[in-house]
Enzyme design. Structure first.
Site, mmCIF file in Angstrom:
data_model
loop_
_atom_site.group_PDB
_atom_site.id
_atom_site.type_symbol
_atom_site.label_atom_id
_atom_site.label_comp_id
_atom_site.label_asym_id
_atom_site.label_seq_id
_atom_site.Cartn_x
_atom_site.Cartn_y
_atom_site.Cartn_z
ATOM 1 N N HIS A 261 2.273 7.986 -0.981
ATOM 2 C CA HIS A 261 2.628 6.579 -0.763
ATOM 3 C C HIS A 261 1.371 5.704 -0.634
ATOM 4 O O HIS A 261 1.205 4.720 -1.359
ATOM 5 C CB HIS A 261 3.493 6.476 0.501
ATOM 6 N N GLU A 262 0.483 6.110 0.274
ATOM 7 C CA GLU A 262 -0.720 5.300 0.505
ATOM 8 C C GLU A 262 -1.630 5.292 -0.727
ATOM 9 O O GLU A 262 -2.338 4.305 -0.980
ATOM 10 C CB GLU A 262 -1.481 5.782 1.741
ATOM 11 N N HIS A 265 -0.567 2.506 -2.911
ATOM 12 C CA HIS A 265 -1.159 1.243 -2.420
ATOM 13 C C HIS A 265 -2.639 1.169 -2.829
ATOM 14 O O HIS A 265 -3.127 0.137 -3.290
ATOM 15 C CB HIS A 265 -1.095 1.197 -0.888
ATOM 16 N N GLU A 291 4.166 -2.832 -2.072
ATOM 17 C CA GLU A 291 5.072 -1.732 -1.739
ATOM 18 C C GLU A 291 5.655 -1.101 -3.009
ATOM 19 O O GLU A 291 5.940 0.096 -3.043
ATOM 20 C CB GLU A 291 6.174 -2.246 -0.804
HETATM 21 CO CO CO Z 1 3.798 1.010 2.154
#
Ligand code: CO
Length: 496
Positions: A261-262, A265, A291
């Site tokens: 997830h990160e 980003h 996001e």
């Molecule tokens: Co996030």
């Protein structure tokens, strides 16, 4: 130097100070010994004041006005538009108001930590009343300065150009279709229960696995690093992205998918327009867009059967599991990362139920801002909606109900919808990437993310803030944002 060049130089200086703040903020969370806390808070507060003073500098209005008579390139024009918006947002609150709000929010966040642990609503309520009261004043000032609705003015801080009425249109089909869809999926999944994976996973092995997955996804280690912090985040600056994770010895999937997830980003930050990095136009377009990049990697690509096929042997190797161990088969690992359940906590929610957590909060915070709901009535309203959308009661359960998130105690109103906008965008963008590059899933199955990443660089990352979300989605996918791709994705992944 003409007015535009003055503006650029001014914003370069702001960017330099923000750079120092971002790295110092990462250091505070990931590296700093506890004893450094008080002095660091003071240093960071001083830096924030310097940055704030520069962003409200009255010269900016003069330069902006003078820019209207200059011949500017499209990127320069877009840069001026972003500066105009940010300057208006920074300048419309008086410094007395900002100080009062900062103090109220700090006190309320501190009290929230204690009150939540003790499931004690009575002690947080007066703090929340003060913070929400200030948020309503803030919304009124912002609405006035920007010619926007009250809630829209708060939303604009995170999702410029998007309005509550657009959110209503997007959220309505989710609100009606997700509860029965969740029922159907839970019934379907009950037929093939997950086999447990074991309960001890060495942290060193988890870290190695995380680093190798970051490399696979395309994270540039020459411009970033991975460390550990209590709350995982993606910080730092485009040239030096700092992401963090946290490890649980009993559950490696949590950290691994947190890292994926990160990394989504982080790669967005690493892909910002290179020639414009010091300027506001290079920034991420919105929190929802940010996001979308994390959820595209985590939910769309990461939890796909294709990626699980690639990663399963690496997981077995990392934790010394046999190839014929049925719990560590691709099928069972895939079931592990796609289990759906109705639960109280938003941050632990799966992709199917997550939007309902967001819609619940969106409806309540909109009512807090327009004054139709009081803080005193918030726990009952929360309980009512939890019962309607999830069939779960939170009566008397403040800790896992209305008090679970830091956002409202921290004065963040208008932020929650960006999580679901991101999920919708991720589904639509991933669908478009697969249509334009039909070999995408086969590539992911072999651990090759270069095709997907270059598509994202071109259609999302490189655009910075030079377009609106609607324009970005239309250019990238042929359509403005809708719920179709997301709902199709859920049906295909969970019911077919
Ligand atoms: Co996030």
């Amino acid at each position: 130097m003409n007015a535009y060049k003055e503006l650029e130089a001014h914003y370069q200086k702001i960017d330099d100070l923000r750079h120092i703040g971002a790295i110092t903020g990462w250091d505070e969370s990931a590296m700093m010994p506890a004893g450094g806390g008080a002095a660091r808070s003071r240093a960071m507060a001083t830096l924030n004041v310097l940055v704030h003073d520069l962003t409200v500098d009255p010269q900016i209005s003069d330069w902006l006005m003078a820019c209207e008579n200059l011949e500017l390139s499209p990127m320069q024009t877009a840069n001026v538009a972003v500066i105009q918006r940010e300057h208006r947002q920074a300048a419309c609150l008086t410094s007395d108001f900002v100080r009062a709000q900062t103090e109220a929010v700090m006190a309320s966040e501190q009290q929230w930590r204690i009150s939540r642990a003790e499931n004690d609503w009575a002690t947080i309520q007066p703090h929340l009343e003060r913070v929400v009261g200030l948020a309503r004043e803030e919304a009124a000032m912002r609405a006035d300065a920007g010619g926007l609705g009250l809630y829209d003015a708060m939303l604009e801080l995170y999702e410029p150009g998007v309005t509550a009425s657009q959110l209503d249109t997007l959220f309505e089909p989710l609100k009606t279709s997700l509860p029965p869809l969740t029922d159907a999926i839970i019934a379907h999944q009950a037929n093939t229960p997950c086999l447990p994976l074991g309960d001890h996973f060495e942290v060193a092995a988890q870290r190695e696995l995380g680093l190798s997955v970051m490399k696979t996804l395309g994270f540039d280690f020459n411009h970033g690093r991975l460390d550990t912090s209590h709350h995982p985040f993606c910080g730092g600056v485009a040239e030096d992205v700092r992401l963090t994770t946290r490890y649980s010895e009993t559950d490696f999937l949590q950290s691994l998918f947190g890292v994926i997830h990160e990394t989504g980003h982080a790669m967005y930050e690493q892909g910002r327009p290179k020639d414009w990095l010091t300027q506001p136009v290079s920034q991420a377009l919105s929190m929802g867009t940010h996001e979308s990049q994390s959820l595209l990697m985590e939910m769309q690509a990461g939890r796909s059967p294709a990626f699980m096929t690639f990663i399963a042997p690496k997981m077995r190797a990392a934790f010394g599991r046999a190839e014929d161990d049925p719990a560590w088969s691709v099928d069972n690992l895939y079931r592990q990362v796609t289990t759906v359940r109705r639960d109280f906590i938003r941050v632990d929610a799966d992709e199917v139920t997550y939007p309902l957590h967001v819609i619940l909060r969106y409806e309540l915070e909109k009512a807090l801002i327009d004054g139709s709901l009081t803080v005193a009535d918030l726990p009952e309203a929360w309980h009512q909606k939890m019962t309607d959308y999830f069939g779960l009661s939170t009566a008397g359960n403040y800790k896992n109900g209305v008090m679970q998130d830091v956002h409202w105690p921290a004065g963040l109103i208008g932020y929650f919808p960006t999580y679901t906008l991101g999920a919708l965008m991720a589904a639509q963008l991933f669908e478009a990437a697969k249509t334009s590059q039909p070999e995408t899933l086969q590539q992911i199955e072999t651990g090759d993310f270069t095709g997907l990443l270059s598509w994202l660089r071109q259609h999302v990352h490189n655009r910075g803030s030079a377009v609106s979300v609607d324009q970005l989605m239309t250019d990238a996918t042929g359509l403005p944002l809708t719920t179709d791709a997301f709902l199709t994705h859920l049906h295909r992944r969970y019911l077919d």
